[in-house]
Design a protein around this motif. Sequence first.
Motif, PDB file in Angstrom:
ATOM      1  N   LEU A 164       0.787  -1.189  -0.121  1.00  0.00           N
ATOM      2  CA  LEU A 164      -0.083  -0.155   0.021  1.00  0.00           C
ATOM      3  C   LEU A 164       0.894   1.331  -0.004  1.00  0.00           C
ATOM      4  CD1 LEU A 164      -2.785  -0.954   2.658  1.00  0.00           C
ATOM      5  CD2 LEU A 164      -3.044  -0.840   0.032  1.00  0.00           C
ATOM      6  N   GLY A 165       1.718   1.194   0.840  1.00  0.00           N
ATOM      7  CA  GLY A 165       2.719   2.482   0.927  1.00  0.00           C
ATOM      8  C   GLY A 165       3.582   2.637  -0.293  1.00  0.00           C
ATOM      9  N   MET A 166       3.983   1.644  -1.121  1.00  0.00           N
ATOM     10  CA  MET A 166       4.771   1.764  -2.418  1.00  0.00           C
ATOM     11  C   MET A 166       3.867   2.227  -3.307  1.00  0.00           C
ATOM     12  SD  MET A 166       6.772  -1.289  -4.540  1.00  0.00           S
ATOM     13  CE  MET A 166       5.130  -2.338  -4.647  1.00  0.00           C
ATOM     14  N   VAL A 167       2.734   1.676  -3.473  1.00  0.00           N
ATOM     15  CA  VAL A 167       1.568   2.263  -4.478  1.00  0.00           C
ATOM     16  C   VAL A 167       1.154   3.631  -4.381  1.00  0.00           C
ATOM     17  CG1 VAL A 167      -0.381   1.668  -6.136  1.00  0.00           C
ATOM     18  CG2 VAL A 167       1.166  -0.061  -5.354  1.00  0.00           C
ATOM     19  N   ASN A 168       0.664   3.679  -2.852  1.00  0.00           N
ATOM     20  CA  ASN A 168       0.145   5.198  -2.790  1.00  0.00           C
ATOM     21  C   ASN A 168       0.887   6.295  -2.782  1.00  0.00           C
ATOM     22  OD1 ASN A 168      -2.445   4.113  -1.914  1.00  0.00           O
ATOM     23  ND2 ASN A 168      -1.778   3.806   0.172  1.00  0.00           N
ATOM     24  N   TRP A 169       2.386   6.035  -2.609  1.00  0.00           N
ATOM     25  CA  TRP A 169       3.298   7.280  -2.684  1.00  0.00           C
ATOM     26  C   TRP A 169       3.627   7.315  -4.227  1.00  0.00           C
ATOM     27  CZ3 TRP A 169       5.021  10.981   0.360  1.00  0.00           C
ATOM     28  CH2 TRP A 169       4.508  10.862   1.795  1.00  0.00           C
TER      29      TRP A 169
END
Length: 201
Positions: A164-169
Amino acid sequence: MYKHDEVLHVHEDLQSRLIQSALILFEENGFKNTTVNSIVIHSGSSKGGFYHHFKSKDELLYRIHESFINHVNRLVDELEQKDLPPAEKLDYILTHFIFVYDHYKAHITVFNDENKYLADEYKTEIVASRRKFKSAIETIIIEGQAADVFTKDIHPTVITMSILGMVNWMYTWYKPDGRKSLEDIAEEMKIFVFNALRSHS
């Protein structure tokens, strides 16, 4: 006189215009420095038209979030209709999650930059709507670990939050006109994720 569906179409067009104008103005000036009046002028609307669709600027920002989070949650609903093994489920949801940036990059950028101004009532709803997507990814990871497809060395919650962090950022660095296309980015991110998840058993 308009037919009922024509009236709905006109209202949808106005709502879309208001959102598009808000996206432009929020990106240029920030949420705090953008007034309802400036959104109305930019969209060629009226205050009556604005307040017909949104009770406040806060609600408009919430609806910007809602537009893209509803899109990703529809992916969950679609995936539940497919009988796929865990790796294919993760491939499907990752690909479509990344491609959210094809249509919603401005929405995601504005929301992430400006959500600190949202009222608590909207923050509660946002947490609830995001929980569905997070739970779907975590369930896939758990299924993959149970089937010895994904490594059990990493807790499923840690894997989920990392994805989630990888794609959200991506909103901070992805550029539609950049060297890498969204297709390239999706493929390379999936290689990265699946290499990290490979079971060693």
